[in-house]
Write an enzyme that holds these catalytic residues in place. Sequence first.
Site, mmCIF file in Angstrom:
data_model
loop_
_atom_site.group_PDB
_atom_site.id
_atom_site.type_symbol
_atom_site.label_atom_id
_atom_site.label_comp_id
_atom_site.label_asym_id
_atom_site.label_seq_id
_atom_site.Cartn_x
_atom_site.Cartn_y
_atom_site.Cartn_z
ATOM 1 N N HIS A 64 9.338 2.820 9.101
ATOM 2 C CA HIS A 64 9.087 1.887 10.190
ATOM 3 C C HIS A 64 7.818 2.321 10.915
ATOM 4 O O HIS A 64 7.639 3.508 11.209
ATOM 5 C CB HIS A 64 10.284 1.888 11.159
ATOM 6 C CG HIS A 64 10.139 0.860 12.243
ATOM 7 N ND1 HIS A 64 10.389 -0.478 12.033
ATOM 8 C CD2 HIS A 64 9.717 0.974 13.534
ATOM 9 C CE1 HIS A 64 10.140 -1.144 13.146
ATOM 10 N NE2 HIS A 64 9.729 -0.288 14.069
ATOM 11 N N SER B 201 0.827 -1.212 0.000
ATOM 12 C CA SER B 201 0.000 0.000 0.000
ATOM 13 C C SER B 201 0.865 1.268 0.000
ATOM 14 O O SER B 201 0.519 2.254 -0.653
ATOM 15 C CB SER B 201 -0.976 -0.002 1.179
ATOM 16 O OG SER B 201 -0.294 0.165 2.399
ATOM 17 N N GLU C 209 1.623 6.814 7.452
ATOM 18 C CA GLU C 209 2.614 6.410 6.435
ATOM 19 C C GLU C 209 2.167 6.895 5.062
ATOM 20 O O GLU C 209 2.954 7.482 4.308
ATOM 21 C CB GLU C 209 2.772 4.882 6.433
ATOM 22 C CG GLU C 209 3.350 4.347 7.726
ATOM 23 C CD GLU C 209 3.764 2.878 7.651
ATOM 24 O OE1 GLU C 209 3.308 2.153 6.757
ATOM 25 O OE2 GLU C 209 4.565 2.466 8.492
HETATM 26 C C1 GAR Z 1 4.382 -0.766 6.660
HETATM 27 O O1 GAR Z 1 3.582 -0.516 7.774
HETATM 28 C C2 GAR Z 1 5.844 -0.538 6.999
HETATM 29 O O2 GAR Z 1 6.039 0.482 7.935
HETATM 30 C C3 GAR Z 1 6.213 -1.878 7.585
HETATM 31 O O3 GAR Z 1 5.612 -2.798 6.730
HETATM 32 C C4 GAR Z 1 4.359 -2.256 6.307
HETATM 33 C C5 GAR Z 1 4.196 -2.487 4.825
HETATM 34 O O4 GAR Z 1 2.905 -2.167 4.441
HETATM 35 N N1 GAR Z 1 7.627 -2.028 7.659
HETATM 36 C C6 GAR Z 1 8.240 -2.576 8.700
HETATM 37 O O5 GAR Z 1 7.642 -3.060 9.635
HETATM 38 C C7 GAR Z 1 9.779 -2.553 8.633
HETATM 39 N N2 GAR Z 1 10.328 -2.934 9.889
HETATM 40 P P1 GAR Z 1 2.509 -2.013 2.914
HETATM 41 O O6 GAR Z 1 3.027 -3.271 2.220
HETATM 42 O O7 GAR Z 1 1.019 -1.950 2.900
HETATM 43 O O8 GAR Z 1 3.151 -0.778 2.387
#
Ligand code: GAR
Length: 201
Positions: free
Chosen positions: A111, A20, A181
């Site tokens: 993060h 996302s 995010e």
């Molecule tokens: C996000 O929340 C990002 O912050 C996290 O993975 C998710 C990916 O979501 N990353 C970590 O936890 C790194 N330690 P997405 O695939 O929907 O973008």
Amino acid sequence: MQGKYLNVKNIAIFASGTGSNARKIVEHFKENPDFSVKLLVSNRADAPVLDMATENGIATLILNRKMFYESEEILTALQQHDIDLIALAGFLWLAPSYLVKAYEGRMVNIHPALLPAFGGKGMHGIHVHEAVKQAGVAQSGITIHFVNEQYDSGSILFQATCPLSPEDTAADIARKVLQLEHLHYAPVLQELLTNIPKLHS
Ligand code: GAR
């Protein structure tokens, strides 16, 4: 025309989750002629984020551990696409030192918590939000930081917070944090890219 094209700053996204954040970044830069998302790298051949990239005309590359840790093939691909900045968005493998060096100050991660708390190995996705819930803290948030050779410990570029209530479940916290995010990652990347020269000019 060609001169202008050469000044475009190019982004590679490394993503292996739902994607996302990758989608938000792609949407953000789509209409901006100064920046281009050129490459999407994933370590999962079945990651849905690969379809999103293809639909948007973005090249994709699937990594395996051997390629990432025992060769420097990824550097060749990044050079071929003239990549100026790497944005990790849900990519969980530790970056090898040759990549950290080649992209020093040009590789960032997002993060889903307020580092230095709730970071380190194994701290990703819902595990982070469960730890935040367990700790009973009054706020959580996001950290955008430069990538080094350890998990979640590079210098911090940006943080934003959201208030938590005692009733929030880990899933509620995850929702609040993901909203932050989506709001901030792409603009922070744009600001960083604006402030750095092209890698190979
Ligand atoms: C996000 O929340 C990002 O912050 C996290 O993975 C998710 C990916 O979501 N990353 C970590 O936890 C790194 N330690 P997405 O695939 O929907 O973008």
